[in-house]
Write an enzyme that holds these catalytic residues in place. Structure first.
Site, PDB file in Angstrom:
ATOM      1  N   HIS A  32       0.840  -1.199   0.000  1.00 55.80           N
ATOM      2  CA  HIS A  32       0.000   0.000   0.000  1.00 55.80           C
ATOM      3  C   HIS A  32       0.876   1.250   0.000  1.00 55.80           C
ATOM      4  O   HIS A  32       1.799   1.375   0.812  1.00 55.80           O
ATOM      5  CB  HIS A  32      -0.911   0.005   1.224  1.00 55.80           C
ATOM      6  CG  HIS A  32      -1.957   1.075   1.198  1.00 55.80           C
ATOM      7  ND1 HIS A  32      -3.125   0.956   0.478  1.00 55.80           N
ATOM      8  CD2 HIS A  32      -2.005   2.281   1.797  1.00 55.80           C
ATOM      9  CE1 HIS A  32      -3.853   2.042   0.642  1.00 55.80           C
ATOM     10  NE2 HIS A  32      -3.190   2.875   1.433  1.00 55.80           N
ATOM     11  N   ASP A  34       0.788   5.381   0.142  1.00 55.29           N
ATOM     12  CA  ASP A  34       0.010   6.581   0.452  1.00 55.29           C
ATOM     13  C   ASP A  34       0.657   7.805  -0.176  1.00 55.29           C
ATOM     14  O   ASP A  34       1.775   8.181   0.193  1.00 55.29           O
ATOM     15  CB  ASP A  34      -0.089   6.773   1.963  1.00 55.29           C
ATOM     16  CG  ASP A  34      -0.967   5.728   2.621  1.00 55.29           C
ATOM     17  OD1 ASP A  34      -2.127   5.598   2.202  1.00 55.29           O
ATOM     18  OD2 ASP A  34      -0.496   5.045   3.541  1.00 55.29           O
ATOM     19  N   MET A  36       0.394  11.765  -0.620  1.00 54.99           N
ATOM     20  CA  MET A  36      -0.214  12.960  -0.033  1.00 54.99           C
ATOM     21  C   MET A  36       0.451  14.203  -0.594  1.00 54.99           C
ATOM     22  O   MET A  36       1.659  14.223  -0.808  1.00 54.99           O
ATOM     23  CB  MET A  36      -0.063  12.932   1.494  1.00 54.99           C
ATOM     24  CG  MET A  36      -0.564  11.659   2.157  1.00 54.99           C
ATOM     25  SD  MET A  36      -0.320  11.712   3.952  1.00 54.99           S
ATOM     26  CE  MET A  36      -0.654  10.002   4.377  1.00 54.99           C
ATOM     27  N   HIS A  65      -2.850   4.864  -3.154  1.00 54.15           N
ATOM     28  CA  HIS A  65      -3.958   5.680  -2.649  1.00 54.15           C
ATOM     29  C   HIS A  65      -3.606   7.152  -2.822  1.00 54.15           C
ATOM     30  O   HIS A  65      -2.697   7.669  -2.177  1.00 54.15           O
ATOM     31  CB  HIS A  65      -4.173   5.332  -1.173  1.00 54.15           C
ATOM     32  CG  HIS A  65      -5.190   6.186  -0.484  1.00 54.15           C
ATOM     33  ND1 HIS A  65      -5.340   6.185   0.885  1.00 54.15           N
ATOM     34  CD2 HIS A  65      -6.121   7.054  -0.955  1.00 54.15           C
ATOM     35  CE1 HIS A  65      -6.299   7.024   1.228  1.00 54.15           C
ATOM     36  NE2 HIS A  65      -6.785   7.575   0.131  1.00 54.15           N
ATOM     37  N   MET A  67      -4.221  10.689  -2.096  1.00 49.63           N
ATOM     38  CA  MET A  67      -4.835  11.673  -1.201  1.00 49.63           C
ATOM     39  C   MET A  67      -4.390  13.049  -1.681  1.00 49.63           C
ATOM     40  O   MET A  67      -3.613  13.750  -1.017  1.00 49.63           O
ATOM     41  CB  MET A  67      -4.408  11.412   0.241  1.00 49.63           C
ATOM     42  CG  MET A  67      -5.056  10.217   0.859  1.00 49.63           C
ATOM     43  SD  MET A  67      -4.399   9.817   2.501  1.00 49.63           S
ATOM     44  CE  MET A  67      -3.098   8.666   2.026  1.00 49.63           C
ATOM     45  N   MET A 149     -11.714   4.646   4.959  1.00 52.88           N
ATOM     46  CA  MET A 149     -10.740   5.149   5.924  1.00 52.88           C
ATOM     47  C   MET A 149     -11.303   5.020   7.334  1.00 52.88           C
ATOM     48  O   MET A 149     -12.418   5.459   7.612  1.00 52.88           O
ATOM     49  CB  MET A 149     -10.398   6.608   5.625  1.00 52.88           C
ATOM     50  CG  MET A 149      -9.675   6.835   4.302  1.00 52.88           C
ATOM     51  SD  MET A 149      -8.084   5.964   4.206  1.00 52.88           S
ATOM     52  CE  MET A 149      -7.176   6.739   5.557  1.00 52.88           C
TER      53      MET A 149
END
Length: 227
Positions: A32, A34, A36, A65, A67, A149
């Site tokens: 995974h 992330d 950002m 993911h 964001m 989430m």
């Protein structure tokens, strides 16, 4: 069997390739990632070049993911793990296998789903704790994953929010009713105490950062999280 997706946000970035190889050998199912941008969430993490490096370090699917604001501008970049958007052909990727976009950040969710598919990745959508799960129902037959989430996005190590379990159960029932081929992923505060609750509610994939990379024995913790 539930899948485990260690989040590299909690890994040792000084030894990232080795860390990824360790969790792969320990039985992880996905990696995974992330992403950002410091706008949609207050933190800033990594870009497509790190995704490219991660891609070279593992054969496991990369679950990226986003964001970020304006995700449509960057979907092809993360699918191909390039420095800039490709000018034309979106086919084939060297980066993300799965790309999930926040429903709160997307200006046109269906368009973003189409773009993810055109970029060569599987599409998914993400809902924050305060967002009603019903918002994703219209696209359930168009995505491969819904990420719920269980913390407010932006930082690792936050406490699990048990109120989101009702959303997981409600989504599971809707997926079953529609007979949709959609996996439910949950991210935030997943550890050996909260994992059984998430699995019972209907989660198919558990994202775990601190619980995995903070453990001495990656294989043992992944086995315990799986239940």
């Amino acid at each position: 069997m539930v899948k485990i997706a260690p989040s590299i946000l909690s890994a040792d970035f000084g030894n990232l390739a080795a860390e990824i190889k360790k969790v792969e050998q320990a039985g992880a199912d996905l990696i995974h990632v992330d992403v950002m941008d410091g706008h949609f969430v207050p933190n800033i993490t990594i870009g497509p070049l790190v995704v490219r490096a991660v891609r070279k370090a593992t054969k496991l699917p990369l679950d990226v993911h986003l964001m970020i604001e304006n995700p449509d501008k960057y979907i092809p970049v993360f699918a191909k793990a390039l420095l800039r958007p490709p000018s034309a052909d979106f086919g084939g990727q060297a980066g993300a296998d799965i790309i999930t976009v926040q429903v709160e950040a997307s200006k046109d969710l269906e368009r973003d789903i189409v773009l993810i598919k055109a970029s060569g990745a599987k599409p998914g959508v993400v809902v924050n704790p305060a967002t009603p799960i019903e918002i994703v129902f219209p696209v359930l037959n168009k995505v491969a994953m819904v990420l719920i989430m269980s913390v407010n996005p932006g930082f690792a190590g936050q406490k699990f929010m048990p109120e989101v379990l009702e959303k997981v159960s409600k989504l599971k029932a809707e997926i079953s009713q529609r007979k949709a081929a959609v996996e439910i992923e949950i991210d935030g505060g997943i550890n050996i105490e909260t994992a059984p609750e998430a699995i019972k509610a209907g989660a198919d994939i558990l994202v775990a950062g601190s619980a995995v990379f903070g453990a001495k024995d990656y294989q043992a913790i992944i086995k315990r999280l799986r239940g």
